[in-house]
Design a protein around this motif. Sequence first.
Motif, PDB file in Angstrom:
ATOM      1  N   GLY A  80      21.959 131.777  35.485  1.00  0.00           N
ATOM      2  CA  GLY A  80      21.301 130.897  36.443  1.00  0.00           C
ATOM      3  C   GLY A  80      21.657 131.251  37.868  1.00  0.00           C
ATOM      4  N   GLY A  81      22.869 131.758  38.064  1.00  0.00           N
ATOM      5  CA  GLY A  81      23.272 132.197  39.394  1.00  0.00           C
ATOM      6  C   GLY A  81      23.595 131.051  40.321  1.00  0.00           C
ATOM      7  N   SER A  82      24.265 131.354  41.405  1.00  0.00           N
ATOM      8  CA  SER A  82      24.640 130.370  42.407  1.00  0.00           C
ATOM      9  C   SER A  82      24.130 130.838  43.757  1.00  0.00           C
ATOM     10  N   THR A  83      23.099 130.197  44.253  1.00  0.00           N
ATOM     11  CA  THR A  83      22.531 130.529  45.549  1.00  0.00           C
ATOM     12  C   THR A  83      22.174 129.244  46.269  1.00  0.00           C
ATOM     13  N   GLY A  84      21.702 129.374  47.508  1.00  0.00           N
ATOM     14  CA  GLY A  84      21.201 128.224  48.236  1.00  0.00           C
ATOM     15  C   GLY A  84      22.212 127.596  49.169  1.00  0.00           C
ATOM     16  N   PRO A  85      21.791 126.508  49.854  1.00  0.00           N
ATOM     17  CA  PRO A  85      22.631 125.911  50.896  1.00  0.00           C
ATOM     18  C   PRO A  85      23.885 125.220  50.385  1.00  0.00           C
ATOM     19  N   LEU A 125      25.900 126.672  48.166  1.00  0.00           N
ATOM     20  CA  LEU A 125      26.728 127.714  47.570  1.00  0.00           C
ATOM     21  C   LEU A 125      28.197 127.544  47.943  1.00  0.00           C
ATOM     22  N   SER A 126      28.499 127.335  49.221  1.00  0.00           N
ATOM     23  CA  SER A 126      29.892 127.225  49.655  1.00  0.00           C
ATOM     24  C   SER A 126      30.564 126.006  49.049  1.00  0.00           C
ATOM     25  N   ALA A 127      29.817 124.908  48.937  1.00  0.00           N
ATOM     26  CA  ALA A 127      30.390 123.686  48.387  1.00  0.00           C
ATOM     27  C   ALA A 127      30.718 123.858  46.905  1.00  0.00           C
ATOM     28  N   TYR A 128      29.787 124.402  46.138  1.00  0.00           N
ATOM     29  CA  TYR A 128      30.062 124.639  44.717  1.00  0.00           C
ATOM     30  C   TYR A 128      31.170 125.665  44.533  1.00  0.00           C
ATOM     31  N   SER A 129      31.234 126.653  45.418  1.00  0.00           N
ATOM     32  CA  SER A 129      32.238 127.704  45.276  1.00  0.00           C
ATOM     33  C   SER A 129      33.654 127.156  45.374  1.00  0.00           C
ATOM     34  N   LEU A 177      19.000 120.245  53.532  1.00  0.00           N
ATOM     35  CA  LEU A 177      18.926 119.928  52.112  1.00  0.00           C
ATOM     36  C   LEU A 177      17.686 119.092  51.805  1.00  0.00           C
ATOM     37  N   ASP A 178      17.024 119.433  50.705  1.00  0.00           N
ATOM     38  CA  ASP A 178      15.937 118.583  50.244  1.00  0.00           C
ATOM     39  C   ASP A 178      16.530 117.445  49.411  1.00  0.00           C
ATOM     40  N   ALA A 179      15.661 116.607  48.829  1.00  0.00           N
ATOM     41  CA  ALA A 179      16.139 115.421  48.124  1.00  0.00           C
ATOM     42  C   ALA A 179      17.007 115.793  46.928  1.00  0.00           C
ATOM     43  N   ASN A 180      16.610 116.819  46.187  1.00  0.00           N
ATOM     44  CA  ASN A 180      17.397 117.246  45.026  1.00  0.00           C
ATOM     45  C   ASN A 180      18.756 117.772  45.453  1.00  0.00           C
ATOM     46  N   GLN A 181      18.770 118.601  46.486  1.00  0.00           N
ATOM     47  CA  GLN A 181      20.034 119.166  46.949  1.00  0.00           C
ATOM     48  C   GLN A 181      20.948 118.092  47.534  1.00  0.00           C
ATOM     49  N   THR A 182      20.359 117.113  48.203  1.00  0.00           N
ATOM     50  CA  THR A 182      21.157 116.007  48.729  1.00  0.00           C
ATOM     51  C   THR A 182      21.808 115.230  47.599  1.00  0.00           C
ATOM     52  N   ALA A 183      21.046 114.978  46.534  1.00  0.00           N
ATOM     53  CA  ALA A 183      21.608 114.267  45.380  1.00  0.00           C
ATOM     54  C   ALA A 183      22.711 115.087  44.730  1.00  0.00           C
ATOM     55  N   GLN A 184      22.499 116.396  44.590  1.00  0.00           N
ATOM     56  CA  GLN A 184      23.546 117.265  44.048  1.00  0.00           C
ATOM     57  C   GLN A 184      24.809 117.199  44.908  1.00  0.00           C
ATOM     58  N   ASN A 224      23.537 125.802  34.492  1.00  0.00           N
ATOM     59  CA  ASN A 224      24.920 125.405  34.228  1.00  0.00           C
ATOM     60  C   ASN A 224      25.780 125.309  35.473  1.00  0.00           C
ATOM     61  N   TYR A 225      25.337 125.940  36.575  1.00  0.00           N
ATOM     62  CA  TYR A 225      26.139 125.947  37.799  1.00  0.00           C
ATOM     63  C   TYR A 225      25.695 124.876  38.792  1.00  0.00           C
ATOM     64  N   ARG A 226      24.788 124.026  38.394  1.00  0.00           N
ATOM     65  CA  ARG A 226      24.272 122.987  39.276  1.00  0.00           C
ATOM     66  C   ARG A 226      24.266 121.643  38.543  1.00  0.00           C
TER      67      ARG A 226
END
Length: 530
Positions: A45-50, A52-56, A132-139, A210-212
Amino acid sequence: MKRFIKITLASIALIAYSCTDLDDDLEDSLTEEFSIEGVSTGGSGGSTGPLLSAYSRLRNGSAGNTGWFATQTVTSDAIAVGQKGGDWFDGGIWIQLHRHTWDAAHERIGETWNDAYGGIGEVNSALESGNLDANQTAQARALRAYFYYRLLDTFGRVKIVTVSGEDPPQADRAEVFSFVESELLAALGIPAVTAAMDLSGSPLGTTINNYRINQYAALGLLAKLYLNAEIYTGIPRYMEADWAATYIIDNSPYILCDDGCVSPNLANRPEVDSDPENLVGYATVFAPNNENNPEIIWSIEYNSVGLGGMNFSQMTLHGPSQLTYGLDAAPWNGFQVLEEFYNSYEDGDARKEANFLVGAQTDFSGNALIDFASDDDDLQVVYTPEINELEPNSIRQSGARMKKFSFELLGRQDMNNDYPIIRLGDVYLMRGEARARAAGDWNQSLPDVNAIRSRAGVAPLSSIDAAGFLAERGREMFQESSRRTDQIRFGTFDDVWWEKTNTDTFRSLMPIPIAQINASDGTLTQNPGY
């Protein structure tokens, strides 16, 4: 994860033998897709997007010998780090964790605090960016809630920072609990977890990556939160834990990995007939090629190139085991499994085989593995379940070794296995426990416990009590950073066990790191007892 990597014999020049088919054998194993009854699920699935640093930031201390993993694991009755002469003393920090004699200056405890707030800072920056869009904000809100869950569980009373540069007052544990709950509910778009909740309007959605964080991951976090609510706030919330877990089990596409889950065994030595060609069921969930495992709901992405931080092979294996797998560096020989915990598994339990490395060890070609610096006259490396002592001279070959996150040939110091935060096996056990506690009858957990036992290949239980459930949960969740929390919830964390006699009840909370108190100008106060 990087899947399609050609591995050459140059990487294993340290081993004095030749095998002309090794390149092809390893490449075939690494490029074969993970399958569920023959259905391909390959492709990371990879880890990309705005975000990325937070999940990392999750990789910091989650699957190595620092921070969260150390404080959750070495303080428990499952794992110790014995002092082996001059090795692994490190100023006494590992002995202090095992014997529950740590103080507010303890390095591993400070790392746990710093790692969580580092992640919170990254999330706050992402939320403030306006990108961030609505989905990314919720994440982002759910991810921040998870970092606060770690702080809630470990320290209890912390500052709830939601805006960069703010310095809010220290919140009590109930306030931190309420914040974590409210953020997860907001991410799901619901006012409360109920038996008939409707998530159709949730901005998180149900996309499988799995990474989100999706709806099921957020519900898994709520199940963890509610299962421990009585410890955190004094108020039980077991029905909500049951509802959250049941929703995942009834509505998600995730499955318990059983016989139908098969993946190539990346530790299969071509010349060793006893090495299985494939991993099956439970063992596949934690393998180096587990990035698409259908039991994992949310995991931390690790990779030997660029996404490091998981170094279990280095932490637990004895130095000569480098020659077993052709590792690029000699392991450090630190972490050992306590004998009583190892013996809690019955023979024939698939988890016992998957979780531990014991007995006489061999090299890459299947020959006896020799330790020329052995503590006794037997030079062959033999991992023994019994450990002679915690310090000062814990025998270097003593203790079963952690193998749940299995190794791979020619592995680097940073491993490729992803680390589950939420997986379906845990969800079943959370539901079973929640139902038992709500009903005041541990036998109410049997359907879920026996589903897990069936997958492990052991007979179903006809009855169970609290101690039996904790033991079963320990067998399933070994090495997944839950044992400290589980022991606190079951009231055994301040018990006496091997080489540990301290029963201070206040140690169910870690101390606020003294460096943070000193820097706070009086706005942080210490937890009682420290």
